[in-house]
Design a protein around this motif. Structure first.
Motif, PDB file in Angstrom:
ATOM      1  N   CYS A   1       0.817  -1.230   0.100  1.00 46.34           N
ATOM      2  CA  CYS A   1      -0.156   0.110   0.151  1.00 46.34           C
ATOM      3  C   CYS A   1       0.807   1.424  -0.192  1.00 46.34           C
ATOM      4  O   CYS A   1       0.552   2.228  -0.665  1.00 46.34           O
ATOM      5  CB  CYS A   1      -0.850  -0.002   1.109  1.00 46.34           C
ATOM      6  SG  CYS A   1      -2.295  -1.008   0.999  1.00 46.34           S
ATOM      7  N   LEU A   2       1.858   1.114   0.634  1.00 43.47           N
ATOM      8  CA  LEU A   2       2.775   2.269   0.780  1.00 43.47           C
ATOM      9  C   LEU A   2       3.583   2.504  -0.652  1.00 43.47           C
ATOM     10  O   LEU A   2       4.195   3.585  -0.928  1.00 43.47           O
ATOM     11  CB  LEU A   2       3.902   2.146   1.878  1.00 43.47           C
ATOM     12  CG  LEU A   2       3.085   2.315   3.542  1.00 43.47           C
ATOM     13  CD1 LEU A   2       4.225   2.051   4.409  1.00 43.47           C
ATOM     14  CD2 LEU A   2       2.430   3.584   3.512  1.00 43.47           C
ATOM     15  N   ALA A   3       3.941   1.565  -1.392  1.00 45.62           N
ATOM     16  CA  ALA A   3       4.310   1.700  -2.577  1.00 45.62           C
ATOM     17  C   ALA A   3       3.890   2.807  -3.625  1.00 45.62           C
ATOM     18  O   ALA A   3       4.629   2.889  -4.635  1.00 45.62           O
ATOM     19  CB  ALA A   3       4.545   0.362  -3.286  1.00 45.62           C
ATOM     20  N   GLY A   4       2.684   2.771  -3.508  1.00 46.25           N
ATOM     21  CA  GLY A   4       2.162   3.896  -4.417  1.00 46.25           C
ATOM     22  C   GLY A   4       0.899   3.537  -5.010  1.00 46.25           C
ATOM     23  O   GLY A   4      -0.282   3.074  -4.614  1.00 46.25           O
TER      24      GLY A   4
ATOM     25  N   THR B   1      -1.578 -11.178  -6.947  1.00 39.73           N
ATOM     26  CA  THR B   1      -2.405 -12.102  -7.607  1.00 39.73           C
ATOM     27  C   THR B   1      -1.719 -13.454  -7.792  1.00 39.73           C
ATOM     28  O   THR B   1      -2.030 -14.771  -7.461  1.00 39.73           O
ATOM     29  CB  THR B   1      -3.002 -11.796  -8.747  1.00 39.73           C
ATOM     30  OG1 THR B   1      -3.747 -10.461  -8.584  1.00 39.73           O
ATOM     31  CG2 THR B   1      -3.983 -12.706  -9.414  1.00 39.73           C
ATOM     32  N   MET B   2      -0.408 -13.574  -8.150  1.00 34.82           N
ATOM     33  CA  MET B   2       0.511 -14.607  -8.691  1.00 34.82           C
ATOM     34  C   MET B   2       0.690 -15.261  -7.105  1.00 34.82           C
ATOM     35  O   MET B   2       0.793 -16.532  -7.153  1.00 34.82           O
ATOM     36  CB  MET B   2       1.578 -14.260  -9.383  1.00 34.82           C
ATOM     37  CG  MET B   2       1.234 -13.748 -10.660  1.00 34.82           C
ATOM     38  SD  MET B   2       0.298 -15.022 -11.697  1.00 34.82           S
ATOM     39  CE  MET B   2       0.983 -16.413 -11.822  1.00 34.82           C
TER      40      MET B   2
ATOM     41  N   ASP C   1      -2.088  -0.365  -9.030  1.00 30.07           N
ATOM     42  CA  ASP C   1      -2.322  -1.144 -10.269  1.00 30.07           C
ATOM     43  C   ASP C   1      -1.075  -1.981 -10.690  1.00 30.07           C
ATOM     44  O   ASP C   1      -1.070  -2.881 -11.534  1.00 30.07           O
ATOM     45  CB  ASP C   1      -2.619  -0.282 -11.347  1.00 30.07           C
ATOM     46  CG  ASP C   1      -4.053   0.389 -11.222  1.00 30.07           C
ATOM     47  OD1 ASP C   1      -5.049  -0.439 -10.567  1.00 30.07           O
ATOM     48  OD2 ASP C   1      -4.426   1.481 -11.731  1.00 30.07           O
ATOM     49  N   TYR C   2       0.252  -1.655 -10.359  1.00 30.96           N
ATOM     50  CA  TYR C   2       1.496  -1.991 -10.574  1.00 30.96           C
ATOM     51  C   TYR C   2       1.732  -3.349  -9.665  1.00 30.96           C
ATOM     52  O   TYR C   2       2.393  -4.428 -10.083  1.00 30.96           O
ATOM     53  CB  TYR C   2       2.558  -1.203 -10.365  1.00 30.96           C
ATOM     54  CG  TYR C   2       2.583   0.041 -11.290  1.00 30.96           C
ATOM     55  CD1 TYR C   2       2.276  -0.238 -12.643  1.00 30.96           C
ATOM     56  CD2 TYR C   2       2.501   1.188 -10.822  1.00 30.96           C
ATOM     57  CE1 TYR C   2       2.270   0.947 -13.516  1.00 30.96           C
ATOM     58  CE2 TYR C   2       2.500   2.300 -11.806  1.00 30.96           C
ATOM     59  CZ  TYR C   2       2.197   2.180 -13.021  1.00 30.96           C
ATOM     60  OH  TYR C   2       2.348   3.166 -13.965  1.00 30.96           O
ATOM     61  N   ILE C   3       1.084  -3.434  -8.625  1.00 32.56           N
ATOM     62  CA  ILE C   3       1.418  -4.263  -7.326  1.00 32.56           C
ATOM     63  C   ILE C   3       0.429  -5.568  -7.700  1.00 32.56           C
ATOM     64  O   ILE C   3       0.515  -6.647  -7.231  1.00 32.56           O
ATOM     65  CB  ILE C   3       1.369  -3.809  -6.152  1.00 32.56           C
ATOM     66  CG1 ILE C   3       2.437  -2.630  -5.879  1.00 32.56           C
ATOM     67  CG2 ILE C   3       1.531  -4.927  -4.924  1.00 32.56           C
ATOM     68  CD1 ILE C   3       2.188  -1.898  -4.844  1.00 32.56           C
TER      69      ILE C   3
END
Length: 126
Positions: A100-103, A113-114, A106-108
């Motif tokens: 969540c802190l990464a920004g 999911t994997m 959509d990129y995470i």
């Protein structure tokens, strides 16, 4: 399933192609009686999914660790099956906080999911 197909067919036949491509919240734009209804629904669904993940992920991690097939997960194992997975809960919270802190989530999202697919797959194979 029928309701989802009906919504897709209705949106596709009544809303322009450009609007469907540009407006990510087209359902809120055309909702009745107000747009806030969709916003509240999205917030409630996100809250529920987050709680489900925070409750289910530590149990999955504990089960995988208790099986002993993956050696480095021994840290998350418990002595008895009914014990609470304290270390797994702390790890799950830390991982969620870092994501969540990464920004931009959509990129995470594909990475998370994997991880879930790998966990469910390994449990099904065990």
């Amino acid at each position: 399933t029928c309701m989802y197909l009906l919504v897709i067919l209705t949106f596709g036949s009544t809303i322009s192609n450009e609007s469907l491509k540009e407006d990510k919240l087209i359902a809120a734009t055309v909702s009745w009686p107000t747009q806030e209804v969709v916003g509240v629904g999205i917030a409630i669904c996100c809250f529920g999914a987050g709680l489900q993940s925070l409750a289910g992920a530590p149990e999955l991690l504990k089960s995988m660790a208790n099986d002993g097939h993956i050696g480095f997960l021994y840290v998350f194992a418990t002595e008895r099956e009914e014990d609470n997975p304290t270390y797994a809960v702390l790890f799950t919270i830390a991982l969620a906080a870092i994501c969540c802190l990464a920004g931009n989530l959509d990129y995470i999202t594909p990475i998370i999911t994997m991880f879930f697919l790998a966990m469910y797959g390994s449990i099904n194979l065990a």
